[in-house]
Design a protein around this motif. Structure first.
Motif, PDB file in Angstrom:
ATOM      1  N   TRP A 185     -10.865   9.826  -6.166  1.00 17.96           N
ATOM      2  CA  TRP A 185     -10.017  10.833  -6.802  1.00 17.96           C
ATOM      3  C   TRP A 185      -8.655  10.859  -6.108  1.00 17.96           C
ATOM      4  O   TRP A 185      -8.543  11.288  -4.961  1.00 17.96           O
ATOM      5  N   ARG A 186      -7.651  10.340  -6.804  1.00 18.57           N
ATOM      6  CA  ARG A 186      -6.252  10.361  -6.350  1.00 18.57           C
ATOM      7  C   ARG A 186      -6.035   9.970  -4.888  1.00 18.57           C
ATOM      8  O   ARG A 186      -5.230  10.592  -4.187  1.00 18.57           O
ATOM      9  N   GLY A 187      -6.748   8.984  -4.447  1.00 19.90           N
ATOM     10  CA  GLY A 187      -6.544   8.484  -3.084  1.00 19.90           C
ATOM     11  C   GLY A 187      -6.935   9.439  -1.988  1.00 19.90           C
ATOM     12  O   GLY A 187      -6.580   9.240  -0.828  1.00 19.90           O
ATOM     13  N   VAL A 188      -7.668  10.495  -2.342  1.00 20.74           N
ATOM     14  CA  VAL A 188      -8.011  11.501  -1.340  1.00 20.74           C
ATOM     15  C   VAL A 188      -9.477  11.411  -0.920  1.00 20.74           C
ATOM     16  O   VAL A 188      -9.799  11.423   0.261  1.00 20.74           O
ATOM     17  N   PRO A 202       0.809  -1.218   0.000  1.00 21.09           N
ATOM     18  CA  PRO A 202       0.000   0.000   0.000  1.00 21.09           C
ATOM     19  C   PRO A 202       0.843   1.270   0.000  1.00 21.09           C
ATOM     20  O   PRO A 202       0.514   2.238  -0.711  1.00 21.09           O
ATOM     21  N   LEU A 203       1.938   1.251   0.773  1.00 25.13           N
ATOM     22  CA  LEU A 203       2.787   2.448   0.848  1.00 25.13           C
ATOM     23  C   LEU A 203       3.462   2.710  -0.493  1.00 25.13           C
ATOM     24  O   LEU A 203       3.557   3.866  -0.928  1.00 25.13           O
ATOM     25  N   ILE A 204       3.918   1.654  -1.155  1.00 24.55           N
ATOM     26  CA  ILE A 204       4.592   1.821  -2.447  1.00 24.55           C
ATOM     27  C   ILE A 204       3.604   2.364  -3.484  1.00 24.55           C
ATOM     28  O   ILE A 204       3.911   3.296  -4.220  1.00 24.55           O
ATOM     29  N   ILE A 205       2.382   1.789  -3.493  1.00 21.61           N
ATOM     30  CA  ILE A 205       1.378   2.271  -4.456  1.00 21.61           C
ATOM     31  C   ILE A 205       1.072   3.746  -4.204  1.00 21.61           C
ATOM     32  O   ILE A 205       1.010   4.554  -5.130  1.00 21.61           O
ATOM     33  N   ALA A 206       0.912   4.106  -2.923  1.00 21.25           N
ATOM     34  CA  ALA A 206       0.585   5.501  -2.585  1.00 21.25           C
ATOM     35  C   ALA A 206       1.731   6.439  -2.958  1.00 21.25           C
ATOM     36  O   ALA A 206       1.516   7.511  -3.529  1.00 21.25           O
ATOM     37  N   ALA A 207       2.956   6.009  -2.656  1.00 21.78           N
ATOM     38  CA  ALA A 207       4.105   6.884  -2.913  1.00 21.78           C
ATOM     39  C   ALA A 207       4.412   6.992  -4.402  1.00 21.78           C
ATOM     40  O   ALA A 207       4.749   8.068  -4.902  1.00 21.78           O
ATOM     41  N   ALA A 208       4.272   5.874  -5.124  1.00 24.90           N
ATOM     42  CA  ALA A 208       4.647   5.880  -6.533  1.00 24.90           C
ATOM     43  C   ALA A 208       3.530   6.422  -7.418  1.00 24.90           C
ATOM     44  O   ALA A 208       3.781   7.199  -8.338  1.00 24.90           O
ATOM     45  N   ARG A 209       2.285   6.022  -7.134  1.00 26.89           N
ATOM     46  CA  ARG A 209       1.202   6.405  -8.033  1.00 26.89           C
ATOM     47  C   ARG A 209       0.268   7.449  -7.453  1.00 26.89           C
ATOM     48  O   ARG A 209      -0.587   7.989  -8.164  1.00 26.89           O
ATOM     49  N   GLY A 210       0.398   7.703  -6.160  1.00 24.04           N
ATOM     50  CA  GLY A 210      -0.464   8.705  -5.543  1.00 24.04           C
ATOM     51  C   GLY A 210      -1.918   8.289  -5.487  1.00 24.04           C
ATOM     52  O   GLY A 210      -2.817   9.120  -5.564  1.00 24.04           O
ATOM     53  N   THR A 211      -2.163   6.971  -5.346  1.00 23.40           N
ATOM     54  CA  THR A 211      -3.542   6.509  -5.211  1.00 23.40           C
ATOM     55  C   THR A 211      -3.663   5.553  -4.027  1.00 23.40           C
ATOM     56  O   THR A 211      -2.658   5.088  -3.496  1.00 23.40           O
ATOM     57  N   LYS A 212      -4.911   5.307  -3.645  1.00 28.09           N
ATOM     58  CA  LYS A 212      -5.144   4.296  -2.614  1.00 28.09           C
ATOM     59  C   LYS A 212      -5.572   2.995  -3.296  1.00 28.09           C
ATOM     60  O   LYS A 212      -6.490   2.319  -2.851  1.00 28.09           O
ATOM     61  N   GLY A 213      -4.866   2.680  -4.375  1.00 25.39           N
ATOM     62  CA  GLY A 213      -5.172   1.479  -5.147  1.00 25.39           C
ATOM     63  C   GLY A 213      -5.232   0.225  -4.303  1.00 25.39           C
ATOM     64  O   GLY A 213      -6.018  -0.675  -4.573  1.00 25.39           O
ATOM     65  N   TYR A 214      -4.418   0.185  -3.237  1.00 25.91           N
ATOM     66  CA  TYR A 214      -4.426  -1.012  -2.394  1.00 25.91           C
ATOM     67  C   TYR A 214      -5.768  -1.155  -1.689  1.00 25.91           C
ATOM     68  O   TYR A 214      -6.394  -2.205  -1.748  1.00 25.91           O
ATOM     69  N   CYS A 215      -6.215  -0.076  -1.020  1.00 28.35           N
ATOM     70  CA  CYS A 215      -7.517  -0.102  -0.328  1.00 28.35           C
ATOM     71  C   CYS A 215      -8.629  -0.372  -1.338  1.00 28.35           C
ATOM     72  O   CYS A 215      -9.530  -1.165  -1.105  1.00 28.35           O
ATOM     73  N   ASN A 216      -8.557   0.329  -2.466  1.00 28.70           N
ATOM     74  CA  ASN A 216      -9.631   0.290  -3.438  1.00 28.70           C
ATOM     75  C   ASN A 216      -9.788  -1.074  -4.116  1.00 28.70           C
ATOM     76  O   ASN A 216     -10.894  -1.450  -4.495  1.00 28.70           O
ATOM     77  N   ARG A 217      -8.666  -1.780  -4.282  1.00 31.64           N
ATOM     78  CA  ARG A 217      -8.765  -3.027  -5.046  1.00 31.64           C
ATOM     79  C   ARG A 217      -8.211  -4.260  -4.343  1.00 31.64           C
ATOM     80  O   ARG A 217      -8.830  -5.306  -4.351  1.00 31.64           O
ATOM     81  N   TYR A 218      -7.013  -4.113  -3.787  1.00 35.71           N
ATOM     82  CA  TYR A 218      -6.272  -5.322  -3.411  1.00 35.71           C
ATOM     83  C   TYR A 218      -6.353  -5.740  -1.946  1.00 35.71           C
ATOM     84  O   TYR A 218      -5.840  -6.787  -1.584  1.00 35.71           O
ATOM     85  N   CYS A 219      -6.948  -4.914  -1.098  1.00 38.28           N
ATOM     86  CA  CYS A 219      -6.909  -5.241   0.334  1.00 38.28           C
ATOM     87  C   CYS A 219      -7.759  -6.477   0.665  1.00 38.28           C
ATOM     88  O   CYS A 219      -8.984  -6.434   0.635  1.00 38.28           O
ATOM     89  N   GLY A 220      -7.068  -7.571   0.985  1.00 37.32           N
ATOM     90  CA  GLY A 220      -7.747  -8.827   1.289  1.00 37.32           C
ATOM     91  C   GLY A 220      -8.502  -8.765   2.601  1.00 37.32           C
ATOM     92  O   GLY A 220      -9.546  -9.396   2.768  1.00 37.32           O
ATOM     93  N   ARG A 221      -7.967  -7.997   3.533  1.00 39.72           N
ATOM     94  CA  ARG A 221      -8.605  -7.862   4.840  1.00 39.72           C
ATOM     95  C   ARG A 221      -9.977  -7.187   4.692  1.00 39.72           C
ATOM     96  O   ARG A 221     -10.972  -7.662   5.237  1.00 39.72           O
TER      97      ARG A 221
END
Lengths: 199, 68
Positions: free
Chosen positions: B34-37, A37-56
């Motif tokens: 929107w952009r994780g915000v 999650p931290l890498i996705i947030a830092a590299a892409r600036g999204t919460k892609g982990y929460c939005n898609r991949y979080c198994g929990r």
């Protein structure tokens, strides 16, 4: 809606929790759930982990949603307030560093390996049946016990709020979610929401 | 002719945790993170069905009537 491969990541999360009952050293794999999650947030600036991949989150969604183990009531106002979310993040950090400190003490030889999993930072559960020795330093095992404690504690907390409130209530105060949102906020400060459609 | 009341989802952006539960259940892909915000509603697509509001763990989505 069509299911994607990542809609099955709850199996990975469940496997992780189960493996911890057989060999505590598997707890190390949980670092992936911290770093991705931290890498996705830092590299892409999204919460892609929460939005898609979080198994929990998916586990809570399934148990609370499909299996109906949730009252589906609104979460109390204070639990979604900024001070609680940031406060919980700080508390989580302190407990995490305390766990790292205990690991250090074992590595330094100042403390013996404690074969316990600490639930909710208080209850020490004997966990020696999941420890079969390590090829490495006992400190490696100490970290595994500590890290698994963190993962099990957050799962239990998540399950409690799942039953009491909405299935994925954990997402509201999840320290990883709060942290990745902070990273995204910082990264996208210059971005202008007004140019896009506003909710 | 009777005009139909339109409804639409409205997000309280300051309290949104951007978890994406809403986007997952939206049948029209009218709500996105929107952009994780925060979550943002596409007003053209949203029909105000309320699925997202029901799902939102922080209960920050409200279905409001839209005056023409």
């Amino acid at each position: 809606m069509k299911k994607r491969w990542y809609d099955y990541l709850w199996i990975v999360e469940l496997t992780y929790l189960v493996l911890g009952f057989f060999n505590i050293l598997f707890a190390w794999m949980g670092l992936l759930f911290f770093f991705i999650p931290l890498i996705i947030a830092a590299a892409r600036g999204t919460k892609g982990y929460c939005n898609r991949y979080c198994g929990r989150g998916q586990i809570f969604g399934l148990l609370g949603g499909r299996f109906g183990l949730s009252r589906k009531k609104d979460i109390p106002r204070w639990m979604k307030s900024k001070w609680f979310r940031y406060g919980f993040l700080i508390f989580f950090f302190i407990m995490f560093f305390q766990m790292l400190w205990n690991t250090y003490l074992v590595f330094a030889g100042a403390q013996d390996l404690r074969q316990v999993v600490t639930l909710l930072w208080t209850f020490k559960l004997p966990w020696n049946w999941a420890y079969h020795g390590t090829l490495f330093h006992p400190g490696v095992a100490q970290f595994a016990f500590g890290f698994y404690s963190v993962m099990l504690t957050s799962t239990v907390l998540g399950l409690i709020t799942m039953v009491l409130f909405k299935p994925r209530s954990w997402c509201v105060y999840c320290p990883m979610g709060t942290m990745t949102q902070l990273i995204c906020r910082a990264k996208n400060r210059k971005g202008d929401l007004a140019t896009e459609q506003k909710g | 002719m009777e005009t139909r009341i339109k409804r639409r989802a409205v997000v309280d952006g300051s309290a949104c945790v951007a978890c994406g539960c809403c986007a997952k259940v939206c049948p029209l892909s009218a709500i996105q993170i929107w952009r994780g915000v925060r979550a943002v509603v596409n007003a053209d697509k949203c029909v105000g069905c309320g699925k997202c509001a029901k799902e939102c763990p922080a209960s920050v989505i409200e279905i409001q009537e839209v005056r023409p």
